[in-house]
Design a protein around this motif. Structure first.
Motif, PDB file in Angstrom:
ATOM      1  N   ALA A 523       0.115  13.198   2.515  1.00 16.22           N
ATOM      2  CA  ALA A 523      -0.435  11.967   3.093  1.00 16.22           C
ATOM      3  C   ALA A 523      -1.057  12.304   4.437  1.00 16.22           C
ATOM      4  O   ALA A 523      -0.526  13.120   5.195  1.00 16.22           O
ATOM      5  N   ASP A 525      -2.815  10.529   8.012  1.00 17.45           N
ATOM      6  CA  ASP A 525      -2.966   9.312   8.818  1.00 17.45           C
ATOM      7  C   ASP A 525      -4.349   9.360   9.452  1.00 17.45           C
ATOM      8  O   ASP A 525      -4.592  10.157  10.362  1.00 17.45           O
ATOM      9  N   LEU A 534       3.289   6.590   6.604  1.00 18.05           N
ATOM     10  CA  LEU A 534       2.906   7.922   6.167  1.00 18.05           C
ATOM     11  C   LEU A 534       3.889   8.451   5.123  1.00 18.05           C
ATOM     12  O   LEU A 534       3.492   9.076   4.108  1.00 18.05           O
ATOM     13  N   LYS A 537       3.282   6.840   1.658  1.00 18.55           N
ATOM     14  CA  LYS A 537       2.123   7.410   0.968  1.00 18.55           C
ATOM     15  C   LYS A 537       2.466   8.794   0.407  1.00 18.55           C
ATOM     16  O   LYS A 537       2.113   9.125  -0.749  1.00 18.55           O
ATOM     17  N   ALA A 538       3.137   9.627   1.215  1.00 15.90           N
ATOM     18  CA  ALA A 538       3.488  10.979   0.762  1.00 15.90           C
ATOM     19  C   ALA A 538       4.483  10.926  -0.394  1.00 15.90           C
ATOM     20  O   ALA A 538       4.416  11.731  -1.340  1.00 15.90           O
ATOM     21  N   ALA A 541       2.637  10.110  -3.473  1.00 13.32           N
ATOM     22  CA  ALA A 541       1.852  11.267  -3.923  1.00 13.32           C
ATOM     23  C   ALA A 541       2.761  12.300  -4.582  1.00 13.32           C
ATOM     24  O   ALA A 541       2.389  12.934  -5.584  1.00 13.32           O
ATOM     25  N   GLY A 556      -2.348  11.718  -1.370  1.00 14.00           N
ATOM     26  CA  GLY A 556      -2.126  10.297  -1.530  1.00 14.00           C
ATOM     27  C   GLY A 556      -3.381   9.481  -1.303  1.00 14.00           C
ATOM     28  O   GLY A 556      -4.321   9.896  -0.623  1.00 14.00           O
ATOM     29  N   SER A 559      -5.908   8.558   2.128  1.00 13.93           N
ATOM     30  CA  SER A 559      -5.671   9.675   3.035  1.00 13.93           C
ATOM     31  C   SER A 559      -6.952  10.434   3.331  1.00 13.93           C
ATOM     32  O   SER A 559      -6.926  11.521   3.888  1.00 13.93           O
TER      33      SER A 559
END
Length: 560
Positions: A523, A525, A534, A537-538, A541, A556, A559
């Motif tokens: 991810a 930012d 963050l 999102k990671a 992913a 992700g 990103s």
């Protein structure tokens, strides 16, 4: 004629000096007393009493007259003024006057031309001579002068009593000397110190008063002559530290000496005030012995934090000469950056509980203890430098243990939380979350010891590829890698590819009996945000990477 043997003394402090003159009007200051003057007139002539009755007394004085020709029946000790009319008094009466002449009494003789032979033969007994026939105005003027002189004499005596009472009530030594060094006046404390009376001291010099041996006097030891010369020459009040021999022992005095000026501004002597500080000096010596015997560095300052005393251990840690900092402010020991001591041997570190000094092998904690006088008022500070090296090392070890995964030696989840709390998530920060594929089967089929070996091998790989401070073990087989200041998504992808390749070579081949691999979620930012988003999102992913076949990475959404 003037009244013989009269001295009018003036003592006043002015700009640190003592002014001495021949007369002083101190009527305003001496309002506590009143004097009644008994005046005896030995005469058959009422004219004398009639003329003098109309005289106004001096302020705070009154007088009364007793007139009688029967002098043989009169107690002359009751009178301050005796007027003898030699038309009524026989010359033989002068024998009684001769007997009382040493007393403070004013004797006036009234003479006619017939009695001049008596005056010529006994002139020394009279303070005033009045010649008959008497002129009222001249007689009154003469008598007014006598009353004035009596008042001045009384006030001089009273002023001397005030001065004597003051200096005798003080515990310190006080003395007045003339320009040659002879003692004119001393107080009781001075007498007790030298074991002599005032009569033995006054008029004598230092040699006799302090019982000095001839060789000591010749060498100038313990006689304070040099300091006397300094005061006489500079004409200013000076402070001296003097050693004086008192009997068989030496005493240390803190001495103030001031010049005495006459009315013409000439120095005619000195006045001294000495405080015996021997016991205080001995106390300071004992204090110095005490702080020198302590097992740690010590520094003592006054209330303004000027350094007054240190021990040798303190000098050793700062590597400075004692003369360099005694009397200086505490800040003198610190360099301009406020980060090091002046000698550069110690780093200064501030903590909530105080200041620390850190060197390569030692840590000292500074304790600031306040010194208070008997009234609870701040009088100074004692700084104690305590060696807390072991305590500091143990504390650091605890902190490291609390923030380190004991198996892999990477930062743990708590460390990550501290990092995210203290560090803002800036634009360009990348987060890689990793998860070991099929790790549960390793533990189940080959045991947890084998699983731990896999984790250690993976952590070694991470430390080879990334800075250790950016690596975190979140628990089990989950790891996080924070990469700040990434420009675009290419760099995080390259890092993920390096990790996949390295895992295949350094970990998977080392454990061929397993089906171990690694999945990665990335991810980025793109705006200043927070680590919470963050991580979400990671994590999504990472889920996608495992879902698509494992041993892969996924960038992700949002990103780019």
């Amino acid at each position: 004629m003037s009244i013989g043997g009269k001295l009018y003394l003036s003592v006043a402090l002015k700009e640190g000096t003592l002014q001495l003159g021949r007369s002083l009007n101190i009527s305003e200051e001496l309002s506590m007393y009143h004097r009644l003057l008994n005046i005896f007139i030995a005469s058959q002539d009422p004219q004398l009493e009639t003329i003098l009755q109309g005289m106004q007394p001096e302020e705070r004085f009154s007088h009364q007259f007793f007139c009688s020709p029967n002098v043989d029946e009169t107690d002359l000790s009751d009178y301050s003024v005796i007027i003898l009319d030699f038309e009524s008094v026989a010359p033989e009466f002068l024998e009684r006057i001769e007997a009382i002449k040493d007393d403070p009494v004013v004797v006036i003789g009234c003479f006619t031309s017939d009695s001049f032979p008596i005056l010529a033969e006994n002139f020394h007994l009279f303070d005033q001579v009045w010649i008959k026939p008497l002129a009222a105005d001249k007689l009154q003027a003469s008598f007014a002068g006598i009353l004035r002189h009596l008042k001045e004499r009384e006030e001089t005596i009273l002023g001397q009593k005030y001065l004597d009472t003051l200096i005798d009530s003080l515990p310190d030594l006080i003395w007045f000397k003339d320009a040659r060094g002879a003692h004119l006046k001393v107080n009781d404390s001075f007498c007790r110190t030298v074991n002599k009376t005032k009569a033995q001291i006054e008029g004598r010099g230092h040699y006799y008063i302090w019982d000095l041996e001839p060789d000591e006097y010749a060498q100038g030891e313990y006689i304070c002559l040099e300091s006397e010369e300094i005061v006489l020459n500079t004409k200013e009040t000076c402070l001296f530290d003097e050693t004086v021999k008192c009997g068989d022992e030496l005493r240390k005095f803190k001495t103030y000496k001031s010049p005495i000026f006459d009315t013409d501004g000439e120095v005619i002597g000195t006045v001294g005030f000495a405080r015996d500080v021997t016991d205080l000096q001995n106390l300071l010596i004992e204090l110095n012995i005490l702080i020198e015997g302590l097992p740690f560095p010590v520094m003592v300052t006054d209330k303004d934090r000027n350094i007054t005393s240190v021990n040798q251990k303190f000098i050793n840690i700062f590597a400075l000469d004692r003369t360099e900092f005694i009397g200086k402010k505490v800040d003198f020991l610190i360099d301009d950056s406020k980060s090091f001591t002046r000698s550069k041997r110690w780093i200064i570190e501030k903590e909530k509980e105080g200041l620390l000094l850190l060197s390569k092998n030692k840590v000292l904690k500074i304790h600031d203890e306040r010194l208070q006088d008997i009234f609870g008022v701040l009088a100074g500070h004692v700084y104690i430098f305590v060696d807390i090296t072991l305590e500091h090392q143990y504390k650091n070890k605890l902190l490291i243990d609390a923030h380190t995964d004991h198996l892999t030696k990477l930062n743990n989840r708590r460390s990550l939380q501290d990092f995210m709390r203290k560090t803002p998530c800036q634009s360009g920060t990348a987060l890689l979350l990793t998860d070991l594929d099929n790790f549960k089967e390793v533990n189940d089929q080959h045991g947890h010891v084998e699983g731990d070996k896999v984790l250690v091998a993976f952590s070694d790989l991470l430390q080879q590829l990334f800075p250790a401070e950016n690596l975190f073990r979140l628990g089990g087989d989950e790891f996080a890698i924070i990469l700040p200041q990434m420009e675009g998504s290419d760099r995080p992808k390259q890092c993920a590819e390096q990790l996949l390749t390295g895992f295949e070579v350094k970990v998977a081949r080392k454990f061929p009996h397993t089906k171990i691999s690694v999945s990665i979620g990335i991810a980025m930012d793109v705006d200043d945000g927070d680590f919470g988003e963050l991580f979400k999102k990671a994590d999504m992913a990472l889920y996608d990477s495992k879902k698509t076949g494992k041993s892969a990475y996924t960038l992700g959404a949002n990103s780019l």
